[in-house]
Design a protein around this motif. Structure first.
Motif, PDB file in Angstrom:
ATOM      1  N   SER A  32       0.852  -1.187   0.000  1.00 23.84           N
ATOM      2  CA  SER A  32       0.000   0.000   0.000  1.00 23.84           C
ATOM      3  C   SER A  32       0.892   1.242   0.000  1.00 23.84           C
ATOM      4  O   SER A  32       2.117   1.137   0.080  1.00 23.84           O
ATOM      5  N   GLN A  56      -3.025  -7.950   2.837  1.00 24.20           N
ATOM      6  CA  GLN A  56      -3.077  -6.778   1.963  1.00 24.20           C
ATOM      7  C   GLN A  56      -4.360  -5.960   2.115  1.00 24.20           C
ATOM      8  O   GLN A  56      -4.419  -4.814   1.639  1.00 24.20           O
ATOM      9  N   ASN A  57      -5.363  -6.523   2.773  1.00 29.62           N
ATOM     10  CA  ASN A  57      -6.596  -5.771   2.988  1.00 29.62           C
ATOM     11  C   ASN A  57      -6.690  -5.201   4.398  1.00 29.62           C
ATOM     12  O   ASN A  57      -7.726  -4.655   4.773  1.00 29.62           O
TER      13      ASN A  57
END
Length: 390
Positions: A111, A119-120
């Motif tokens: 990010s 990744q979220n």
């Protein structure tokens, strides 16, 4: 070649090896005191490392990541564990393909502010520090830092990591307060206070990235860790249900800075909680586990003269004996997930109230043990002597 010829060849090889041992021209002559490890033990360690690396590589996704741990409401970790596993794997020979896949995936899923549990998830200092440590080590190993773009990106990522350092304490915050308005990043959240194990991980990442460039960050981290060492010798961890993980990382960081006294104090404490003929528990209870045993062993191996200690030999043998057939090691709930309002989850009843989760795929534990056993073989002189005999 017949089976009989193969057997005869092995017998002859063993005779030659035994002659070399009796002549003191062995794998371990260079170790202080010339005390000799049984060659069968060293071969068994090498085999355990190979089985572990095969297990890890066989469980890597096609895209390059690994999954481990499972936190209800958050799921499995990918970015954080991938960086940790890839770093341990990168130190072994013949692992470039797997490590490069992991690095490419991590770079593609970054990010704007770094990396996170996956990744979220919101980015955090620990995941970002693990990635920076991996990239710094691998770029240096492959002589890539001579290329301007590799050095530029590494320093850019390390600068992101530096933004997590608390200017007042010198320690590193897991999350930046108020970074997204969620409960765990509110200004009074304990998830946003300086944490020893993350500070030590960040310090190690900076030492690999460029100690001159990050001299002030390293100095502040050092002062914070020295101030937070328990009088008994260990460091408490916010995120780990043990006194071992933070202690191991702090010892590694401080030893590289020449801070010998706090490291020796920690090792004295580790020796006091060693379970004879086995290894180490979590620092609270005496039940030994591979994860804690490997981390404790890594601290002892910071001093070469410890390699022939009872604790080192017993724990290495115990780790070999407890490896599973598939190359992994068993685990237990190790990763703590405290309520954000709990500031000392290791204290008294707080510890019993915290959720603690296991590395369900056994990859985190296995990577840890594999990396430490590789350090042991390196320190024994096994690899250098084997190469000279080829």
């Amino acid at each position: 070649m017949t089976n009989e010829q193969v057997l005869n060849g092995r017998i002859l090889s063993n005779r030659i090896l035994n002659d070399r041992i009796s002549d003191n021209r062995t794998l371990n002559d260079k170790i202080s005191g010339n005390k000799i490890f049984d060659n069968r033990m060293l071969k068994a360690v090498e085999l355990a490392i190979r089985k572990a690396s095969n297990f890890i590589i066989s469980n890597q996704s096609g895209e390059g990541y690994w999954l481990d741990f499972y936190i209800p409401g958050m799921g499995n970790s990918s970015q954080w564990v991938t960086a940790y596993i890839a770093y341990n794997l990168s130190r072994l020979p013949n692992t470039d393909e797997s490590v490069q896949k992991a690095i490419v995936w991590l770079l593609h899923t970054k990010s704007s502010s770094g990396w996170g549990y996956h990744q979220n998830c919101l980015h955090d200092a620990d995941s970002t520090a693990n990635v920076v440590r991996l990239l710094a080590y691998y770029f240096k190993k492959e002589n890539l830092l001579t290329q301007e773009n590799f050095a530029f990106y590494l320093h850019e990522f390390a600068d992101l990591l530096a933004s997590y350092q608390d200017k007042n304490t010198g320690g590193f915050l897991t999350y930046l307060p108020g970074s997204n308005g969620r409960y765990h990043t509110m200004p009074d959240s304990a998830w946003c206070i300086s944490e020893p194990s993350i500070t030590a991980m960040a310090g190690n990442a900076f030492l690999n990235s460029g100690p001159e460039r990050f001299e002030q960050e390293i100095s502040n981290a050092r002062e914070f860790l020295i101030s937070r060492q328990n009088p008994a010798g260990y460091w408490d961890s916010y995120w780990w249900d043990c006194r071992i993980y933070g202690t191991s990382l702090a010892c590694s960081f401080l030893k590289q800075l020449g801070e010998i006294d706090p490291v020796k104090k920690a090792i004295s404490w580790l020796e006091s909680v060693f379970v004879p003929s086995k290894g180490w528990g979590n620092g609270y209870e005496a039940d030994p586990y591979p994860f804690y045993t490997a981390l404790s062993l890594s601290s002892l191996l910071l001093f070469e003269n410890n390699i022939h200690s009872r604790e080192v030999k017993d724990s290495v043998l115990w780790l070999i004996g407890n490896q599973k057939e598939d190359g992994s090691w068993f685990s237990k709930p190790i990763l703590r997930v405290p309520d954000p309002q709990v500031r000392e989850p290791w204290a008294g009843s707080n510890r019993r109230k915290c959720e603690v989760v296991t590395d369900v795929n056994l990859l985190f534990t296995t990577a840890t043990v594999m990396g430490v056993l590789y350090d042991f073989l390196n320190l024994s002189g096994y690899y250098s002597c084997s190469a000279s005999q080829e």
